[in-house]
Design a protein around this motif. Sequence first.
Motif: not given
Length: 787
Positions: A664-665, A678
């Motif tokens: 998710d980064n 993020k």
Amino acid sequence: MLYPLNSADKLGFTEVKQLIKAHCLSVMGQEMVDKIQVMSNYDLIAKFLNQANEFKNILQNDAALPINNFYDIKSLANKARIEGSFLSEEEFFQVQASLTTVFAVIAYFNERTGVYPNLEALFEHLPIEKAILKKIDMVIDPKGKIRHNASRELMEITSGIAKAEQEARKKIDQIFKTATGNGWTADGSLTVRDGRICIPLLAENKRKLKGFIHDESASGQTVYMEPEEVFSLNNRIRDLEFDRRREIIKILTALTDELRPYVPLLLSYHGLLTKLDFVRAKALFAMDIDAEMPKVVNEARLRLLNARHPLLFLSFKKDHKTVVPLNVAIDEGTRVIVVSGPNAGGKSVCMKTVGLLQMMVQAGLLIPASADSVVGVFRQVFVDIGDDQSIESDLSTYSAHLSKMKKFVEDANGKTLILIDEFGTGTDPQFGGPIAEAVLEALNHKKVRGMVTTHYSNLKIFASHTEGIENASMLFNNTEMLPMYRLEVGKPGSSYAFEIAQKIGLPQNVLNLAKNKISSGQKKVDSLLVDLEREKKEIFDTRLKLDQQQRRVNTLLAENEELKSFLDENRKALLKEAKQEAKNIILNANKLVENTIAEIKSSNADKEITKTLRDNLSAEVQRNTVKPDVAKQKLAVDEELKPGDWVKLIDGDTTGQIIELIKDNVVIAMGELRTVVKKKRVEKVAKSTIPKEVRRSGISHTGDIANFSPEIDVRGMRTEDALFAIEKLFDRALMMGFGTLKVLHGKGDGILRKMIRQYLKKYDQVDRMEDEHPDRGGQGITYVYLK
């Protein structure tokens, strides 16, 4: 004390003296150079070195010293000392020119009182007696000839000669004209024979004129006659010339008598001129070899930094090559250095450099080494270089070496410098090695200082475990089989005998046979030395590569700093423009509203006019309303993010390029910086909306930080430019998280170093600053440690 007497020749000191002599303007200066000797008096050494250094500063940085004429006035003064003698016109002219030079030099230094104290000491308490010069000037003109009015008698005689010559010339011209008109003369004009003006007559006409025949032509057809009427006039001129010569001698004798009381002072002036010529020659030679004045101490030690052999330096200079500098220290801890390594690797040149520079300093000469070098004073210098076999003394090579070793062991002490080349050679190595080791042990017991070169393994082993003796080696590139001419103190070197033999082309079977004939222990020692050399070479090459990488990182940091500055300037400009535009919109809106209200009032609220005005107002509001970028929002929502996309932080205006996606980064590159955020905090933007300058700064690979070099070279820059460059490097180092900076600023007068350190002290992030190690640049390099 030098032993043996030919040590100066062996080390090249005699050749150095010859090069200095070539710069002398006078024979007196050359004679003084011949008298140069190695001294052990510390005060005299310091004085002579300071004199040469001050004269070098004059030649490089000050107006030219008015040294125009150097004559041997000592011999002239001694001649004038004798009663009844007199100096000639030329000799008085030499005295006159020399005194003019002396007074000009004294005036030069008087204008600079205190600037050159050691040179001023040359004429300290020396009186300026210009009366001598005035007396000579009254008799001798600037061209070195006696003045016609030096006395009344001389003036009258000179005038009489001129009148008689004019009358004789007039008379002979008349006779020549008559003879030519009668056809008596031969082709040609008046001529001089035996110092008398004569008429060339045809031989058949010689009795038609009365006179004295001085000569005739080779063919006998022409005779040269002095007419009778002119003969008496010429005799009178000759008598007057004799009178003139007697008067000149009388005047010169009287002038010499006036000069005689000043003979001691003339000798002092002669001494000053001789010393100036001598010191000038030393200074010019120092400039030829890029010499400096080292720090001199009254101790038996030395530390040479960036030293070069002066004769080798001059030879390489002609061929546009450079000498590899030498760094070496001999002191109480490291008294004797045992240098080993391959043949033609520079061992002997290294040792001769140490010996020659030590002799030069103790002779009052500047040396080609860093001014930070420290040179002490040795009472004795013992040298054993080369083959001194003697047929007359029935000495073989080894016997000659042993005779010197006997002298060394008996007379050497803690203030003796010994230099021994190829220690122990000349006899069976099985016996020569142990004898050399015993001599070295005896010399070490006497605390002598010095350097020896050898190939013997037992001496290398002895040096490795004996206090006061240190191994050293000349570095060798065992890949290319070429010497590097660099001295490495601390480890012995291999002779590379088999490697060099293999490169030369000795048959492999011969090499194998030779290897089988040496002991296994010797093989291990030599292999170990070769491996050590190889490791040192690899470390050296690795260091060079690291330096190159650091320079690349420096370049990238500079580019990032420029981009950051560009973005900051553009951001400020955009904000300024936006504020000004907003201000203009508000002002225009106020005017529009006021005008609309006024027109409605003036039309008495007419419906049509009011409607039109309202439409105009709505159109203006619509025109200045910012519309949301629906396409961009849809783009950010609908499309998946991938490496290479340009994104913007939702909670800010910062833009960057995606390097990598991790769950998710996302990893974003913003110029030289990297950050991880993020996915939900970023939104994708069209590449066309990113300024070209920002797109150009996008990072195309992830290894740029590894290429950053916290090192900068500001030598030769102006102070302002250097500080600006250092500030940019400092900012980038902080951004990258580096802990140290390396600034190469050179030594010079130390001004740039001082300014840089004062400038960096203002930053709180700076912890401390230190000099580089003396062997690697010393005060020419500053290390900056960051908190």
